[in-house]
Scaffold this active site. Sequence first.
Site, PDB file in Angstrom:
ATOM      1  CG  HIS A 120     -38.321 -28.335 -10.134  1.00  0.00           C
ATOM      2  ND1 HIS A 120     -38.605 -28.326 -11.475  1.00  0.00           N
ATOM      3  CD2 HIS A 120     -38.712 -27.146  -9.643  1.00  0.00           C
ATOM      4  CE1 HIS A 120     -39.155 -27.161 -11.780  1.00  0.00           C
ATOM      5  NE2 HIS A 120     -39.237 -26.429 -10.683  1.00  0.00           N
ATOM      6  CB  CYS A 121     -33.090 -25.870  -9.048  1.00  0.00           C
ATOM      7  SG  CYS A 121     -32.123 -24.790  -8.023  1.00  0.00           S
ATOM      8  CD  GLN A 122     -38.233 -24.730  -5.076  1.00  0.00           C
ATOM      9  OE1 GLN A 122     -37.127 -25.275  -5.063  1.00  0.00           O
ATOM     10  NE2 GLN A 122     -39.167 -25.034  -4.202  1.00  0.00           N
ATOM     11  CD1 TRP A 123     -33.053 -22.424  -4.525  1.00  0.00           C
ATOM     12  CD2 TRP A 123     -32.961 -20.214  -4.211  1.00  0.00           C
ATOM     13  NE1 TRP A 123     -33.424 -22.162  -3.233  1.00  0.00           N
ATOM     14  CE2 TRP A 123     -33.366 -20.807  -3.016  1.00  0.00           C
ATOM     15  CE3 TRP A 123     -32.817 -18.828  -4.264  1.00  0.00           C
ATOM     16  CZ2 TRP A 123     -33.654 -20.070  -1.879  1.00  0.00           C
ATOM     17  CZ3 TRP A 123     -33.096 -18.103  -3.124  1.00  0.00           C
ATOM     18  CH2 TRP A 123     -33.515 -18.718  -1.954  1.00  0.00           C
ATOM     19  CE  LYS A 127     -34.272 -25.040 -17.881  1.00  0.00           C
ATOM     20  NZ  LYS A 127     -33.329 -24.698 -18.957  1.00  0.00           N
TER      21      LYS A 127
END
Length: 317
Positions: A120-123, A127
């Site tokens: 899961h990518c906060q950047w 998403k």
Amino acid sequence: MILMLLAPHPSWLIIVIRHHLLTLKSYGWLATHLLISYTLMFLACTSLIVCLARDPGPVSSPEDAQDDNEETSFTEALMASGADDFNSPGKWCKKCWATKPERTHHCSICRRCVLKMDHHCQWMANKCIGHRTYPAFVHFLTCTVLMAMYMGGVAISGFYYAFTNPTSIDETTPLHELGIGFVGLIITAVVGSFLGYHLYLISINRTTLEDLSPFLLLRLIPNLMNPHDPFPTSEHRLSFNQRRVVKRTHRQIQLYNVGWRKNWGQVFGWERRRGWVYRLLLGGAGKGDGRAFPRNPRSEEMLVKLADDLRNADKDS
Ligand SMILES: [Zn+2]
Ligand SMILES: [Zn+2]
């Protein structure tokens, strides 16, 4: 993320115009630098848009939606996916109350299951990166690193020129060059090491999640306390020795490693002629439907050994 991509451009344009055009009087260098930097920028943007706009890996397919009227009971679904067989790819997600294909994981932040979830990518607009967006994600990292290296390199060489020919250029351009050079170096180091890690993961065919969570292996072996229980052993029920066995062996158990060429092909579609051109321009999903993956021929043997080791872990000590 988009701001980060656009922020260096005023300084970059100042550098190429004042340094390469006005000082060196070279249209050739100006055109080359602009062409290369904006091609990389364009490629980075297309893959970023793919990552942001595309669903990373929906578990329900159109065929499933048609079957929705037919109530499938939990046991039926488990029977259908062959839960008795511990190598069965189909497992059950207790949160979505739906079957969970092989390598699918439930993301607690997105509150859904994602096919071949990588992380899961906060950047990336908070998403998940999954089966359908992973190639675009790696493509984005590659273009960003190449762009940072290129722009940083040009800026540093420009700064060196200004340093050795102090009278040839105005005072502010070297400051822009220093700034871009510094940012370029930092991005190259930080994103570059991240990219290196992903290239390594692609070569052994493993997702970030599989690499960082050794206890996911427990889902692939029969429940240690009760072999007839369809749910895997809970990590918290393992003894200290059993936990050590899992942590020690998980690096060697490369379940999906089918040789580096095929591993790369699964992500970038090299098995198709010019498949990589399509990937390069459009991003796109990894090969296959994201539900089934060829296993390493030795995987079964390795899992049986792991289960044996876990059962014997406390007897040895
Ligand atoms: Zn789920
Ligand atoms: Zn997520």
